[in-house]
Write a protein that holds these residues in place. Structure first.
Motif, short mmCIF file in Angstrom:
data_model
loop_
_atom_site.label_atom_id
_atom_site.label_comp_id
_atom_site.label_asym_id
_atom_site.label_seq_id
_atom_site.Cartn_x
_atom_site.Cartn_y
_atom_site.Cartn_z
N ARG A 1 -3.71 5.69 -11.17
CA ARG A 1 -4.59 6.82 -10.83
C ARG A 1 -4.58 7.89 -11.91
N GLU B 1 -3.18 0.35 -7.70
CA GLU B 1 -4.20 1.38 -7.86
C GLU B 1 -3.55 2.76 -7.94
N TRP B 2 -2.52 2.97 -7.14
CA TRP B 2 -1.85 4.27 -7.14
C TRP B 2 -1.17 4.53 -8.49
N HIS C 1 0.83 -1.20 0.00
CA HIS C 1 0.00 0.00 0.00
C HIS C 1 0.87 1.25 0.00
N LYS D 1 -4.56 3.35 -0.97
CA LYS D 1 -4.49 2.66 -2.27
C LYS D 1 -3.39 1.62 -2.26
#
Length: 477
Positions: free
Chosen positions: A477, A473-474, A44, A469
């Motif tokens: 973005r 996902e990051w 994360h 995130k």
């Protein structure tokens, strides 16, 4: 397992404590964290101020396309159950300092901060990130959020501890064994002496701290009898004795407890040297800068002015490279002189010679500052109220110049007259650059009514990321 909310609060507090502490030590700073709590879980991202933006390709390569960061982890059974960490390999992201580690309570964590300009050494910052790693590991291992507030406060005030840990590690590497020199008293004494004035004057001179086992290796000039050696904690006495070595090739020598005498100012093996420069100073180990100090605090920077943006501003003018370099050299010399002498000054840099309306004491013939004697004169003239006016090639056109102009929105009432006058003047004269040295040593550079080297202060984040995130996902973005 503690609730996710408690873990996110812990991460938030450690991030904020790290950011705030490094901002005090190294200048406006950001902090970020990559964390994978389990060996088979996702990684994360906690990056509240976009520190990692621009590094997406390298992060994808290291953490998504490759798996070495997982495969190189030590076996869980080899890790102690409470709070111990094992360092991970550095990932070398340009412009960033990072530290990563494995532990039983957090499989992997990697902390980041900026590599600030004019940094003496990255070591103290790495020790800071290392401590953040340990504190978060400790918080997670404690099975609750009990330690989170303490962790935040510990990181905010970690300046002296980070420096001590770095010096300890550095000296151990040089000596091949831990030093006997007690570093906490040494650092406390350096700050105490730096704040002690003698007849109104700040200290000058060098004080070397030598490992007790290496005292006989010094090139002694004077030795004090053991029973009469002054205690290092007697700052007033030490300050008086500095008078004997200021502006010389001599230095005072201490074993961290007492002043032992005066020696030739050469670098003793594994010595810690405090160089007092009148209100400010520098700590070195074997001649290499470790940190600076001023106003009773330690700082990460060399405290030399960062004039890179001045070099870039001079590129906007249609002059040859030789003239550009000469203007920069002359300006840098005047700035350094003003800072060393402790007085303010301002310099109008007019490379094209287009400004003829400056009110001041003009010279019948421009003075060529390429001549060393003439440059020394310009340094002295910078002490006179008003600005120096440098023309083509760095020649001196006038001194004691007044910078006038109409008010501009970017004025700052908390700053002095030199600062705001430079803003007004450059707003009306687009073809000049103005450099201002404040009496308390900061250097500001102005062009087009803007301070082009103004610091961007990163505001603290008020929101806790309860659902951070994943790295995938990051990246998308």
């Amino acid at each position: 397992m503690i609730p996710d909310t408690a873990k996110q609060i812990s991460i938030y507090n450690v991030l904020e404590g790290l950011r705030k502490g490094l901002t005090h030590f190294a200048g406006s700073s950001r902090a970020a964290l990559l964390i994978a709590e389990k060996d088979d879980g996702p990684i994360h991202v906690h990056d509240p101020q976009d520190l990692l933006s621009g590094h997406e390709p390298k992060l994808r390569e290291i953490y998504i396309n490759a798996n070495e960061w997982r495969s190189k982890a030590p076996a869980a059974k080899t890790l102690k159950p409470f709070g111990s960490v094992v360092a991970a390999d550095d990932i070398a992201l340009a412009g960033l300092i990072s530290y990563g580690a494995y532990s039983r309570s957090i499989f992997y964590q990697r902390w980041f901060t900026e590599h600030q300009p004019n940094l003496c050494d990255v070591g103290p910052t790495i020790r800071w990130l290392e401590h953040a790693t340990w504190l978060l590991t400790h918080d997670f291992a404690s099975e609750g959020a009990f330690f989170t507030a303490a962790s935040k406060l510990a990181l905010e005030g970690f300046e002296v501890h980070a420096l001590r840990n770095h010096l300890q590690k550095n000296l151990t590497t040089i000596l091949g064994r831990p030093p006997r020199l007690q570093l906490y008293p040494v650092l406390e004494a350096v700050l105490g002496i730096s704040l002690t004035r003698e007849e109104g004057d700040a200290p000058l001179g060098e004080l070397i701290f030598v490992d007790p086992r290496l005292v006989e290796d010094c090139d002694w000039i004077i030795r004090f009898p053991k029973e009469e050696a002054p205690l290092l904690t007697n700052y007033k006495h030490v300050r008086k004795l500095l008078l004997a070595v200021e502006q010389s090739t001599r230095c005072l020598v201490s074993d961290g407890v007492r002043l032992l005498g005066i020696a030739a100012a050469v670098y003793a093996q594994a010595s810690v040297k405090a160089r007092f420069l009148g209100g400010v100073g520098l700590i070195t180990v074997d001649g290499k800068p470790q940190c600076s100090f001023a106003d009773g605090r330690f700082f990460a920077s060399t405290r030399k002015p960062n004039l890179v943006l001045l070099e870039e501003a001079l590129l906007d003018f249609e002059i040859d490279s030789e003239a550009r370099q000469e203007i920069f050299r002359i300006t840098a010399a005047i700035v350094e002189s003003a800072r060393n002498r402790g007085h303010g000054c301002s310099i109008i840099i007019d490379p094209m010679g287009l400004v003829s309306t400056v009110s001041g004491q003009r010279l019948a013939t421009p003075l060529d500052l390429g001549h060393p004697g003439h440059l020394d004169l310009a340094k002295s003239l910078s002490k006179v109220d008003g600005s120096l006016h440098l023309g083509p090639g760095g020649s001196l056109l006038a001194f004691s110049c007044l910078l006038d102009g109409r008010a501009v929105p970017s004025e700052d009432r908390s700053r002095g007259a030199r600062f705001n006058s430079a803003l007004r003047f450059t707003a009306e004269h687009k073809n000049v650059v103005v450099v201002v040295v404040s009496e308390d040593r900061p250097v500001s550079i102005f062009q087009g009514g803007v301070q082009i080297n103004g610091r961007c202060e990163w505001k603290p984040t008020q929101d806790i990321e309860l659902n951070p995130k994943t790295l995938e996902e990051w990246l998308e973005r």
